[in-house]
Design an enzyme around this catalytic site. Sequence first.
Site, short mmCIF file in Angstrom:
data_model
loop_
_atom_site.label_atom_id
_atom_site.label_comp_id
_atom_site.label_asym_id
_atom_site.label_seq_id
_atom_site.Cartn_x
_atom_site.Cartn_y
_atom_site.Cartn_z
N ARG A 2 -13.57 -8.83 1.75
CA ARG A 2 -12.15 -8.58 1.47
C ARG A 2 -11.35 -9.83 1.88
O ARG A 2 -10.44 -10.25 1.17
CB ARG A 2 -11.64 -7.37 2.27
CG ARG A 2 -12.22 -6.02 1.88
CD ARG A 2 -11.70 -5.52 0.56
NE ARG A 2 -10.26 -5.42 0.50
CZ ARG A 2 -9.52 -4.40 0.98
NH1 ARG A 2 -10.11 -3.38 1.57
NH2 ARG A 2 -8.20 -4.40 0.86
N HIS A 10 -7.31 0.67 -6.41
CA HIS A 10 -7.51 -0.19 -5.23
C HIS A 10 -8.17 -1.49 -5.71
O HIS A 10 -9.34 -1.76 -5.43
CB HIS A 10 -8.40 0.55 -4.22
CG HIS A 10 -8.38 -0.02 -2.84
ND1 HIS A 10 -7.61 -1.12 -2.49
CD2 HIS A 10 -9.06 0.34 -1.71
CE1 HIS A 10 -7.81 -1.39 -1.21
NE2 HIS A 10 -8.68 -0.53 -0.71
N ASP A 41 -17.18 7.22 -1.77
CA ASP A 41 -15.98 7.09 -0.95
C ASP A 41 -15.71 8.46 -0.33
O ASP A 41 -16.35 9.46 -0.70
CB ASP A 41 -14.81 6.62 -1.84
CG ASP A 41 -13.55 6.26 -1.06
OD1 ASP A 41 -13.61 6.17 0.17
OD2 ASP A 41 -12.51 6.08 -1.71
N ARG A 77 0.88 -1.18 0.00
CA ARG A 77 0.00 0.00 0.00
C ARG A 77 0.91 1.22 0.00
O ARG A 77 1.70 1.40 0.93
CB ARG A 77 -0.91 -0.01 1.23
CG ARG A 77 -1.60 1.33 1.43
CD ARG A 77 -2.72 1.30 2.44
NE ARG A 77 -3.87 0.59 1.91
CZ ARG A 77 -5.10 0.68 2.42
NH1 ARG A 77 -5.32 1.41 3.49
NH2 ARG A 77 -6.09 0.00 1.88
N CYS A 130 -16.29 1.56 0.52
CA CYS A 130 -15.12 0.74 0.87
C CYS A 130 -14.75 0.86 2.34
O CYS A 130 -14.07 -0.01 2.88
CB CYS A 130 -13.96 1.09 -0.04
SG CYS A 130 -13.35 2.79 0.18
N1 NVA Z 1 -9.96 6.54 -1.45
C1 NVA Z 1 -9.57 6.17 -0.10
C2 NVA Z 1 -9.78 4.71 0.13
C3 NVA Z 1 -9.43 4.21 1.50
C4 NVA Z 1 -9.60 2.74 1.64
C5 NVA Z 1 -8.12 6.58 0.15
O1 NVA Z 1 -7.29 6.37 -0.76
O2 NVA Z 1 -7.82 7.10 1.22
N1 CP Z 2 -11.24 -0.22 2.45
C1 CP Z 2 -9.97 -0.29 2.89
O1 CP Z 2 -9.02 -0.57 2.13
O2 CP Z 2 -9.83 -0.06 4.23
P1 CP Z 2 -8.47 0.17 5.03
O3 CP Z 2 -7.93 1.52 4.60
O4 CP Z 2 -8.89 0.13 6.47
O5 CP Z 2 -7.50 -0.91 4.67
#
Ligand code: NVA
Ligand code: CP
Length: 307
Positions: free
Chosen positions: A288, A131, A220, A104, A260
């Site tokens: 997930r 994602h 989101d 990530r 999400c």
């Molecule tokens: N769009 C959000 C998703 C978090 C799971 C982010 O990138 O922070």
């Molecule tokens: N939806 C998702 O990826 O959640 P986290 O940021 O908690 O991993």
Amino acid sequence: MQIKHFLQFKDLSRDEFEYLFQRTRWIKEQFKAYQTYHPLHDRTLVMIFEKASTRTRLSFEAGMQQLGGAAIYLNTRDSQLGRGEPVEDAAQVISRMSDLVMIRTFEQEIVERFAAHSRVPVINGLTNEYHPCQILADIYTFIEHRGSIKGKTVAWIGDSNNVCNTWLQAAEVLDFNVHVSTPPGYEVEPERAGLYGTDHYEEFPDPMEAARDADLVTTDVWTSMGFEAENEERKRDFEDWQVDADMMRRAKPDALFMHCLPAHRGEEVAAEVIDGPHSVVWDEAENRLHAQKALMEYLLLGKISND
Ligand code: NVA
Ligand code: CP
């Protein structure tokens, strides 16, 4: 054998997704029946986090343990990754000591460079652009509740972020439509989203119109990780892009709502929607775990039949 990575949704084909959805169902059934299933005995997953996470860390770590393997958590703060070691060198070393890597991070380019120098499969656990694991689980959740997503309409309300881009790629791979509504200045960038064309999505200035007759409404956060400096400006710009009960009434009567997570009630979604009858967000989060177990098994062992 060529290594298979999952760096963006279109890295896998429709056939491979169909296999993964069917496999997810089987793996979930085993889990619910307390059946031990350890195909990844002695395998090690390394998880690298440059951004915060609850669901992604938990689902990969628990998932790997449940498949008989082990998971190691690294973050930027207390590894050499935060001190300027080149991504290419990190990839060489980490992939010699593990069987699978999940990352990530910020720019997509980082996971692409890591994968190019890795001896083992690499999974994108979220970048600024994509994602893919989220949408894998989301589409599985849609299938569980409503059957095939082919030909269906997904309404995306809000920011054209990593999750939105991945929905758009998935629509091309799995042949459904996305109706997108973003505030002016936050529109989809097709090249950044990695799209082949515009056949599978349509943009609507009015979010109410985007939601009309949708089979699934999803949104989101207004401000994704890495964009915190824009938070106040975004709160003003996105004010009219909240999914509320009125918007859900424009969708089909049996429309699902997904997010999400983490969510901000009163910003991108009203509490009455996320906590209401259309919402499947807890199934979505749980899936997930099951979908990524199927993914890890597939990347390491290929297709398996239990018939
Ligand atoms: N769009 C959000 C998703 C978090 C799971 C982010 O990138 O922070
Ligand atoms: N939806 C998702 O990826 O959640 P986290 O940021 O908690 O991993």
